[in-house]
Design a protein around this motif. Structure first.
Motif, PDB file in Angstrom:
ATOM      1  N   SER A   5      -0.511  64.679  32.875  1.00  0.00           N
ATOM      2  CA  SER A   5       0.225  65.191  31.708  1.00  0.00           C
ATOM      3  C   SER A   5       1.690  65.405  32.065  1.00  0.00           C
ATOM      4  O   SER A   5       2.563  65.354  31.199  1.00  0.00           O
ATOM      5  CB  SER A   5      -0.403  66.502  31.226  1.00  0.00           C
ATOM      6  N   SER A   6       1.961  65.629  33.371  1.00  0.00           N
ATOM      7  CA  SER A   6       3.342  65.825  33.819  1.00  0.00           C
ATOM      8  C   SER A   6       4.169  64.577  33.547  1.00  0.00           C
ATOM      9  O   SER A   6       5.290  64.657  33.030  1.00  0.00           O
ATOM     10  CB  SER A   6       3.380  66.144  35.315  1.00  0.00           C
ATOM     11  N   LEU A   7       3.630  63.397  33.910  1.00  0.00           N
ATOM     12  CA  LEU A   7       4.356  62.145  33.702  1.00  0.00           C
ATOM     13  C   LEU A   7       4.565  61.893  32.212  1.00  0.00           C
ATOM     14  O   LEU A   7       5.653  61.485  31.785  1.00  0.00           O
ATOM     15  CB  LEU A   7       3.600  60.980  34.338  1.00  0.00           C
ATOM     16  N   VAL A   8       3.538  62.147  31.414  1.00  0.00           N
ATOM     17  CA  VAL A   8       3.661  61.967  29.960  1.00  0.00           C
ATOM     18  C   VAL A   8       4.718  62.911  29.396  1.00  0.00           C
ATOM     19  O   VAL A   8       5.522  62.520  28.540  1.00  0.00           O
ATOM     20  CB  VAL A   8       2.297  62.193  29.263  1.00  0.00           C
ATOM     21  N   SER A   9       4.751  64.158  29.887  1.00  0.00           N
ATOM     22  CA  SER A   9       5.749  65.126  29.421  1.00  0.00           C
ATOM     23  C   SER A   9       7.161  64.665  29.759  1.00  0.00           C
ATOM     24  O   SER A   9       8.068  64.738  28.921  1.00  0.00           O
ATOM     25  CB  SER A   9       5.497  66.505  30.057  1.00  0.00           C
ATOM     26  N   VAL A  10       7.352  64.176  30.990  1.00  0.00           N
ATOM     27  CA  VAL A  10       8.676  63.731  31.426  1.00  0.00           C
ATOM     28  C   VAL A  10       9.129  62.526  30.601  1.00  0.00           C
ATOM     29  O   VAL A  10      10.289  62.443  30.175  1.00  0.00           O
ATOM     30  CB  VAL A  10       8.670  63.391  32.932  1.00  0.00           C
ATOM     31  N   ILE A  11       8.208  61.574  30.365  1.00  0.00           N
ATOM     32  CA  ILE A  11       8.544  60.396  29.560  1.00  0.00           C
ATOM     33  C   ILE A  11       8.909  60.818  28.137  1.00  0.00           C
ATOM     34  O   ILE A  11       9.890  60.328  27.556  1.00  0.00           O
ATOM     35  CB  ILE A  11       7.367  59.400  29.532  1.00  0.00           C
ATOM     36  N   THR A  12       8.138  61.742  27.576  1.00  0.00           N
ATOM     37  CA  THR A  12       8.401  62.199  26.204  1.00  0.00           C
ATOM     38  C   THR A  12       9.758  62.883  26.111  1.00  0.00           C
ATOM     39  O   THR A  12      10.526  62.644  25.172  1.00  0.00           O
ATOM     40  CB  THR A  12       7.293  63.166  25.748  1.00  0.00           C
ATOM     41  N   ILE A  13      10.078  63.738  27.087  1.00  0.00           N
ATOM     42  CA  ILE A  13      11.367  64.428  27.087  1.00  0.00           C
ATOM     43  C   ILE A  13      12.504  63.423  27.210  1.00  0.00           C
ATOM     44  O   ILE A  13      13.532  63.534  26.533  1.00  0.00           O
ATOM     45  CB  ILE A  13      11.425  65.468  28.231  1.00  0.00           C
ATOM     46  N   SER A  14      12.329  62.395  28.057  1.00  0.00           N
ATOM     47  CA  SER A  14      13.386  61.394  28.225  1.00  0.00           C
ATOM     48  C   SER A  14      13.581  60.598  26.939  1.00  0.00           C
ATOM     49  O   SER A  14      14.712  60.290  26.554  1.00  0.00           O
ATOM     50  CB  SER A  14      13.064  60.458  29.399  1.00  0.00           C
ATOM     51  N   PHE A  15      12.481  60.267  26.237  1.00  0.00           N
ATOM     52  CA  PHE A  15      12.586  59.554  24.963  1.00  0.00           C
ATOM     53  C   PHE A  15      13.268  60.420  23.910  1.00  0.00           C
ATOM     54  O   PHE A  15      14.095  59.943  23.130  1.00  0.00           O
ATOM     55  CB  PHE A  15      11.186  59.156  24.472  1.00  0.00           C
ATOM     56  N   LEU A  16      12.899  61.683  23.891  1.00  0.00           N
ATOM     57  CA  LEU A  16      13.475  62.610  22.924  1.00  0.00           C
ATOM     58  C   LEU A  16      14.972  62.766  23.176  1.00  0.00           C
ATOM     59  O   LEU A  16      15.776  62.733  22.240  1.00  0.00           O
ATOM     60  CB  LEU A  16      12.771  63.966  23.039  1.00  0.00           C
ATOM     61  N   SER A  17      15.366  62.920  24.437  1.00  0.00           N
ATOM     62  CA  SER A  17      16.771  63.073  24.789  1.00  0.00           C
ATOM     63  C   SER A  17      17.564  61.809  24.494  1.00  0.00           C
ATOM     64  O   SER A  17      18.749  61.870  24.184  1.00  0.00           O
ATOM     65  CB  SER A  17      16.905  63.436  26.274  1.00  0.00           C
ATOM     66  N   ALA A  18      16.898  60.644  24.606  1.00  0.00           N
ATOM     67  CA  ALA A  18      17.572  59.367  24.343  1.00  0.00           C
ATOM     68  C   ALA A  18      17.677  59.075  22.852  1.00  0.00           C
ATOM     69  O   ALA A  18      18.267  58.077  22.452  1.00  0.00           O
ATOM     70  CB  ALA A  18      16.826  58.227  25.039  1.00  0.00           C
TER      71      ALA A  18
ATOM     72  N   GLU B 200      19.545  69.310  24.009  1.00  0.00           N
ATOM     73  CA  GLU B 200      18.900  70.377  23.234  1.00  0.00           C
ATOM     74  C   GLU B 200      17.509  69.984  22.749  1.00  0.00           C
ATOM     75  O   GLU B 200      16.604  70.819  22.710  1.00  0.00           O
ATOM     76  CB  GLU B 200      19.766  70.754  22.023  1.00  0.00           C
ATOM     77  N   GLN B 201      17.327  68.705  22.385  1.00  0.00           N
ATOM     78  CA  GLN B 201      16.026  68.253  21.905  1.00  0.00           C
ATOM     79  C   GLN B 201      14.959  68.393  22.986  1.00  0.00           C
ATOM     80  O   GLN B 201      13.826  68.811  22.719  1.00  0.00           O
ATOM     81  CB  GLN B 201      16.110  66.791  21.445  1.00  0.00           C
ATOM     82  N   GLY B 202      15.305  68.015  24.222  1.00  0.00           N
ATOM     83  CA  GLY B 202      14.361  68.150  25.325  1.00  0.00           C
ATOM     84  C   GLY B 202      13.987  69.601  25.585  1.00  0.00           C
ATOM     85  O   GLY B 202      12.822  69.928  25.848  1.00  0.00           O
ATOM     86  N   LYS B 203      14.971  70.490  25.490  1.00  0.00           N
ATOM     87  CA  LYS B 203      14.711  71.920  25.684  1.00  0.00           C
ATOM     88  C   LYS B 203      13.832  72.470  24.558  1.00  0.00           C
ATOM     89  O   LYS B 203      12.970  73.328  24.781  1.00  0.00           O
ATOM     90  CB  LYS B 203      16.033  72.688  25.773  1.00  0.00           C
ATOM     91  N   ARG B 204      14.064  71.970  23.340  1.00  0.00           N
ATOM     92  CA  ARG B 204      13.225  72.416  22.213  1.00  0.00           C
ATOM     93  C   ARG B 204      11.777  71.991  22.417  1.00  0.00           C
ATOM     94  O   ARG B 204      10.847  72.752  22.111  1.00  0.00           O
ATOM     95  CB  ARG B 204      13.769  71.832  20.909  1.00  0.00           C
ATOM     96  N   LEU B 205      11.579  70.779  22.930  1.00  0.00           N
ATOM     97  CA  LEU B 205      10.216  70.304  23.177  1.00  0.00           C
ATOM     98  C   LEU B 205       9.531  71.152  24.239  1.00  0.00           C
ATOM     99  O   LEU B 205       8.354  71.520  24.091  1.00  0.00           O
ATOM    100  CB  LEU B 205      10.240  68.833  23.615  1.00  0.00           C
ATOM    101  N   ALA B 206      10.253  71.478  25.312  1.00  0.00           N
ATOM    102  CA  ALA B 206       9.677  72.328  26.361  1.00  0.00           C
ATOM    103  C   ALA B 206       9.309  73.695  25.805  1.00  0.00           C
ATOM    104  O   ALA B 206       8.258  74.261  26.143  1.00  0.00           O
ATOM    105  CB  ALA B 206      10.663  72.464  27.524  1.00  0.00           C
ATOM    106  N   GLY B 207      10.160  74.222  24.913  1.00  0.00           N
ATOM    107  CA  GLY B 207       9.859  75.511  24.287  1.00  0.00           C
ATOM    108  C   GLY B 207       8.616  75.440  23.416  1.00  0.00           C
ATOM    109  O   GLY B 207       7.771  76.346  23.448  1.00  0.00           O
TER     110      GLY B 207
END
Length: 602
Positions: A81-94, A257-264
């Motif tokens: 799930s860590s890899l999926v989370s990192v990929i999702t955050i990178s897509f969101l930030s991009a 900010e989008q990546g931080k919102r997702l983590a929150g």
């Protein structure tokens, strides 16, 4: 301060444990081997994210149910799930995903991670998996020394699985031997105090190991060896679920900010899910017993019951939180606001996307559009024309004739605040990103880097043009004023047409529109040279004015050429086949010169 004492404290605790118990040494070694296997597995799957996973993600998240399904399937396949989370955050930030789609993926990833508990409880503890680990390690390591990227990736996957199996074996053996010297079950705590205490222990263990999978394996092996009670194992599993959010939080530190919102949102979801599981623990236990009876799980098979519980409370959490995704998005957009700093920084680039070529390409492209939007404002001010006027439907020549007001602006200051920092970050990011990419992807990054240089060069051209332009657009000499207004119209026309090409859809061909602009720019140069001869002959302008006009027309033409070259990279069709077809029929520089020569000879 905490960071400085954290690692030494862990070393001291582990060292003391090794000294008092060789069995603890085997458990700790099992955890370490398992974690190394997780890292190898993630590294292996990264070899297959050079476009495939990103493309699937693009077409699998246009509906909420698709986002959740993608999270479930990708986490089940990669067991991370860590890899999926990192990929999702990178897509969101991009800028490739919306926040609601990203939250859907995270919800699905939480469900997908429950499959790990089933694999360990159903297979890992009932089969001598260490016998499978050795061949996997042997073949995996051999494949690691091969040059092809795919073969090396498969090697990491095989070696990772081998280390996972080996780690589970050592943890299992360690707990069984540990039972002969000390029974940890004696320290069990009952009731809600026990639930909260062991949930906190589960959180701490997951934060330290950075893997909820590792924590779950540790819980299941300890439960199988009778070292912890079933009730305390349930609380530990809840804690592991909450603790896994630390990975998304760490991954979001370099995101926008989008990546931080997702983590929150990930943290809120897991905390709420954990609280639901603790508050309704009695109901969950009864439900687990009922489900176990239906599927044929024995009453005393607590490891499989733990897997049922882990899946059940995550599923309930998803069902409870799904209707509130819209509210979560609204809350975090309010709570984590997009700031407008005095010096503008990047919006889409983040360290997490460097390892994912397709994601990084999209991030650089979006960041290039960001720098272009800033440059348009600067260029519009530079030629002393309101941006709204340039992008309106009004005739530019008539509007410019009436727009004699000088727009006061410090070009150097604007460049420092809105362009330079972003450009530097893009150059730095693309230098990192291309290190281990395929030639095709490296080539695309190269073109995008050139587009950024074109934008910066066009700004420098406008800066030089502005020095004389401000003086001559308010002069009493109507002739020289008209010539400088022509230059303003030329630059504004290019900006307007590029905006239309940028928004072109369907079967329109932006590259051919850009060809037409190239012809217009070169024709303007020829027409100016012809006019200059007459203006000097009729003494309508002085030789000094003519010299300034020739130099400044060069700056204006160079700015237009740079903008058009940038437009070819950014605004042509994204579809590779369509783009290639456009390039086949697009005019080369030599063909443009030939057309101009033909026009002159008529």
């Amino acid at each position: 301060m905490l960071r400085k004492i954290f690692l030494p404290t862990i070393f001291v605790v582990l060292g003391y444990g090794f000294w008092i118990s060789p069995d603890f040494k085997e458990i700790a070694a099992g955890v370490a081997i398992f974690l190394f296997g997780m890292l190898s597995l993630e590294e292996g799957f990264r070899a297959f994210t050079g476009g495939i996973l990103e493309r699937i993600l693009k077409f699998s998240t246009d509906r909420l149910w698709k986002s959740v399904s993608f999270g479930v399937l990708s986490t089940t396949l990669m067991q991370s799930s860590s890899l999926v989370s990192v990929i999702t955050i990178s897509f969101l930030s991009a800028g490739l995903l919306g926040l609601s789609e990203g939250i859907g993926i995270i919800f699905g990833a939480n469900l997908g991670t429950t499959t790990g508990a089933w694999l360990v409880a159903g297979l890992g503890l009932k089969v001598k998996i260490s016998s499978y680990a050795m061949p996997m390690l042997v073949f995996g390591v051999i494949m690691l020394f091969q040059k092809p990227k795919v073969v090396k990736g498969l090697g990491y996957v095989l070696a990772g699985l081998g280390f996972l199996f080996l780690g589970i074996h050592h943890m299992k053996e360690g707990f069984e031997a540990f039972r002969e010297t000390i029974d940890l079950a004696e320290y069990a705590v009952g009731g809600y105090p026990g639930l909260f205490l062991f949930a906190l222990i589960g959180i701490a263990a997951t934060v330290i190991m950075q893997s909820s999978h590792a924590t779950l394996v540790l819980i299941i092996t300890a439960l199988a060896a009778g070292q912890i009670t079933y009730e305390n194992a349930l609380a530990l599993a809840i804690g592991a679920n909450v603790g896994t959010t630390i990975t998304a939080i760490i991954g979001s530190l370099s995101a926008n900010e989008q990546g931080k919102r997702l983590a929150g949102a990930h943290l809120v979801f897991n905390v709420v899910t954990g609280l639901i599981a603790i508050i309704f623990i009695a109901e969950f236990v009864r439900a687990v017993d009922t489900i176990s009876l239906w599927v044929g799980i024995r009453d005393a098979d607590y490891t499989l019951k733990l897997a049922v519980f882990h899946t059940l409370f995550n599923l309930v959490g998803v069902l409870v939180m799904l209707p509130f995704i819209g509210k979560l998005v609204q809350f975090f957009e309010w709570f984590i606001k997009t700031r407008e700093p005095s010096i503008l920084g990047v919006k889409y680039l983040n360290d997490a996307s460097v390892d994912f070529p397709e994601t990084a390409l999209e991030a650089v492209r979006n960041e290039t559009l960001h720098i272009y939007d800033n440059a348009v404002k600067l260029i519009a001010n530079g030629i002393s024309m309101p941006r709204e006027l340039i992008f309106s439907d009004r005739a530019l020549d008539k509007a410019v004739a009436r727009q004699a007001r000088i727009i006061e602006v410090d070009i150097d200051d604007l460049y420092e605040r809105s362009i330079k920092g972003i450009y530097s970050e893009i150059v730095s990011f693309t230098s990192q990103a291309t290190f281990s990419w395929e030639m095709e992807q490296t080539g695309k990054i190269h073109w995008l880097r050139n587009a950024n240089r074109n934008i910066v060069d066009s700004i420098k051209d406008i800066k030089h043009l502005r020095k004389n332009l401000l003086r001559f657009i308010v002069t009493d000499n109507a002739t020289i004023r008209g010539e400088y207004n022509r230059l303003r119209v030329l630059v504004a026309s290019v900006l307007r047409e590029l905006d239309l090409a940028r928004r072109a859809e369907g079967d329109e061909m932006p590259l051919l529109s850009i060809d037409a602009l190239k012809l217009m720019v070169e024709e303007s140069d020829d027409q100016l040279n012809e006019r200059l001869v007459g203006l000097l002959r009729d003494e309508r302008i002085t030789p000094a004015m003519a010299t300034s006009l020739m130099n400044d027309s060069g700056y204006a033409l160079d700015a237009c050429r740079n903008l058009l070259e940038m437009g070819e990279t950014l605004f042509v069709h994204r579809d590779e086949d369509v783009a290639e077809a456009e390039r086949d029929v697009a005019l080369s520089d030599e063909e443009i010169d030939d057309i101009l020569d033909e026009g002159d000879s008529r």
